[in-house]
Design a protein around this motif. Structure first.
Motif, short mmCIF file in Angstrom:
data_model
loop_
_atom_site.label_atom_id
_atom_site.label_comp_id
_atom_site.label_asym_id
_atom_site.label_seq_id
_atom_site.Cartn_x
_atom_site.Cartn_y
_atom_site.Cartn_z
N HIS A 216 15.17 3.38 3.14
CA HIS A 216 14.48 2.26 3.99
C HIS A 216 15.88 1.67 4.31
CE1 HIS A 216 12.67 -1.77 4.54
NE2 HIS A 216 11.52 -1.11 4.58
N PRO B 252 10.00 0.17 8.13
CA PRO B 252 8.45 -0.43 8.03
C PRO B 252 8.44 -0.99 6.67
CG PRO B 252 8.44 1.88 7.56
CD PRO B 252 9.67 1.51 8.16
N PRO B 253 7.55 -2.01 6.40
CA PRO B 253 7.20 -2.80 5.21
C PRO B 253 6.65 -1.58 4.22
CG PRO B 253 5.83 -3.74 6.96
CD PRO B 253 6.68 -2.64 7.64
N TRP C 168 0.80 7.11 0.83
CA TRP C 168 0.49 6.36 1.95
C TRP C 168 2.17 5.81 2.53
CZ3 TRP C 168 2.45 1.04 2.09
CH2 TRP C 168 2.38 0.35 3.26
N ALA C 169 2.90 5.37 1.17
CA ALA C 169 4.49 5.05 1.53
C ALA C 169 5.19 6.12 1.95
CB ALA C 169 4.84 4.37 0.15
N TYR D 180 -1.09 4.80 -3.11
CA TYR D 180 -0.13 4.13 -2.56
C TYR D 180 1.45 4.89 -2.37
CZ TYR D 180 4.15 1.57 -2.41
OH TYR D 180 5.46 0.84 -2.01
N ASP E 124 6.16 -2.65 0.76
CA ASP E 124 5.65 -2.98 -0.40
C ASP E 124 4.22 -2.76 -0.68
OD1 ASP E 124 7.96 -4.45 -1.08
OD2 ASP E 124 7.34 -6.02 0.30
N LEU F 200 1.57 -4.66 -1.55
CA LEU F 200 0.88 -5.46 -0.86
C LEU F 200 0.45 -5.33 0.60
CD1 LEU F 200 2.82 -8.84 -2.02
CD2 LEU F 200 0.42 -7.99 -2.85
N TYR F 201 1.50 -4.27 1.24
CA TYR F 201 0.86 -3.79 2.74
C TYR F 201 0.15 -2.62 2.67
CZ TYR F 201 4.24 -7.18 4.25
OH TYR F 201 5.22 -8.13 4.82
N PHE F 202 -0.14 -1.91 1.21
CA PHE F 202 -1.11 -0.82 1.28
C PHE F 202 -2.47 -1.10 1.64
CE2 PHE F 202 -3.60 2.22 -1.72
CZ PHE F 202 -3.36 3.19 -1.15
N PRO F 203 -2.93 -0.38 2.62
CA PRO F 203 -4.20 -0.72 3.29
C PRO F 203 -5.40 -0.47 2.72
CG PRO F 203 -3.18 1.26 4.50
CD PRO F 203 -2.15 0.70 3.53
N THR G 271 4.45 6.64 5.72
CA THR G 271 5.01 5.44 6.45
C THR G 271 6.40 5.61 6.72
OG1 THR G 271 2.85 3.93 5.74
CG2 THR G 271 4.99 2.98 6.53
#
Length: 166
Positions: free
Chosen positions: A142, A153-154, A17-18, A14, A156, A158-161, A21
């Motif tokens: 952010h 961008p979000p 990815w974050a 995560y 959280d 919960l958005y981790f794909p 992003t």
């Protein structure tokens, strides 16, 4: 792999990815926005993101038992150029992804902090701290992105794909 180890592995993925992003959003800004002073604790997006890289390098040096003579302070700018920083961040995230599965989740980590003081901290606390620290300061960046005129961008979890295989 115990449930904590699986969780930390998820956090490492995560985290990468974050970071990517967030860097995509920064790349969409005018180049001067990267280093523009904005009153954040580390001054700018560049200062804050470099702080995260400094912190990760220091922590993973401690975890692997290797010295970090390059360290001069938590506000150190390792890469002023955005493209150079992005490449270094990607390399650090790859290092984190490769090291996390090899690290213990029980017992204590003994190390010397940045002030030269010996410390003993449970591995679980150290590993949790590394990813919590990232989240904390990414949240600051952010906000700085939103102050730059674009919608950030979000980020959280919960958005981790990559799914819920924790």
């Amino acid at each position: 792999m115990d449930s904590f180890a699986r969780h930390i592995h998820l956090m490492a993925r995560y985290n990468a990815w974050a970071n990517e992003t967030l860097l995509d959003a920064i790349a969409a800004l005018e180049p001067a926005a990267w280093a523009a002073p904005r009153g954040a604790f580390f001054g700018s997006m560049m200062g804050t993101m470099n702080h995260l890289l400094v912190g990760d390098r220091a922590w993973f040096s401690r975890m692997s038992g290797t010295p970090y003579p390059w360290f001069t302070g938590l506000d150190q700018i390792l890469h002023a150029d955005f493209a150079d920083f992005r490449q270094a961040r990607r390399q650090m995230d790859e290092t984190i992804l490769s090291l996390v599965p090899t690290l213990p989740t029980d017992g204590d980590l003994s190390y010397v902090n940045s002030k030269g003081v010996p410390q003993v901290v449970p591995w679980r606390v150290v590993l949790g701290h590394v990813f919590n620290h990232q989240t904390h300061h990414r949240g600051q960046v952010h906000t700085l992105i939103s102050q730059s005129g674009i919608e950030p961008p979000p980020l959280d979890l919960l958005y981790f794909p990559l799914g819920w295989d924790a």
